[in-house]
Motif scaffolding. Structure first.
Motif: not given
Ligand code: MD3
Ligand code: FE
Length: 214
Positions: A202-210
């Protein structure tokens, strides 16, 4: 038969600096496992926009999972074992998120990565992250691994001084970044996200950082 989107692809590793790598599409084989894990984390600890010590509300909304979560408020930046919204521990670090990060770290020469914190960032169009250093972790010898999902963004990789001119690197759905060692304290940021909608996210960016924060 051939040319399937999920056929085995050759590794596409880009080395941006001595110990900074982009693994193009590395997360794609994990997507079906990652998305339900992410959904469960966000059901327990929804995205929220936090206030910086300077009094500004961040344009990026965030959540966390793992033993430690990154937070900010008027009194400073820190890692905390509890979600300040509920006083409860953060959701546990899910298995596929951990396995993906450990595999990506190993592929870039960082053996024995043992993450205890995962910061999940959500960018909507216009959201950005100004140039900064990640300095709240205890052990700079451990790498950091980030996974980008959804709309693409222009990442800025700077140097050890804020004044060093950054290079712009596009980060796409499924890309994984690994950095550490001599590059651990580089300045970095994300330019304002462009309008758009990703077919899956959808209209987003998700970034996850470990990270290993504690
Ligand atoms: C390379 N997040 O959460 S991740 C952060 O896309 C953060 O949400 C950004 O910066 C994001 O703190 C960027 C990729 C990244 C992060 C830090 C780095 C790459 C890096 C530090 C040094 C070199
Ligand atoms: Fe950062």
């Amino acid at each position: 038969m051939f040319g399937e989107a999920d056929a085995l692809q050759p590794p596409r590793t880009e080395q941006l600096a001595t110990q900074t790598f982009v693994l193009r599409g590395f997360a794609l084989p994990w997507i079906d496992a990652l998305l339900p894990e992410l959904r469960a984390v966000l059901a327990q600890a929804p995205f929220r926009r936090m206030v910086t010590p300077g009094g500004f509300t961040m344009s990026v909304a965030l959540s966390n999972c793992g033993a430690l979560g990154w937070t900010t408020d008027q009194s400073g930046y820190r890692y905390s074992g509890r979600d300040p919204r509920t006083g409860q521990p953060w959701p546990a670090l899910p298995q596929a998120m951990r396995e993906l990060a450990v595999a990506a770290a190993a592929a870039c020469g960082f053996a024995d990565f043992d993450p205890d914190a995962c910061l999940v960032n959500r960018y909507v169009p216009g959201a950005k992250m100004s140039l900064h250093q990640d300095k709240n972790e205890r052990d700079y010898s451990q790498p950091v691994v980030s996974v980008s999902l959804g709309l693409s963004a222009l990442f800025q990789l700077g140097g050890m001084q804020r004044s060093d001119r950054p290079v712009r690197v596009p980060l796409l759905h499924g890309d994984v970044m690994v950095w550490g060692g001599v590059d651990r304290l580089r300045f970095h940021g994300v330019l304002p996200l462009k309008e758009g909608s990703h077919p899956l996210m959808g209209p987003q960016r998700i970034n996850f950082t470990l990270r290993k924060a504690g």
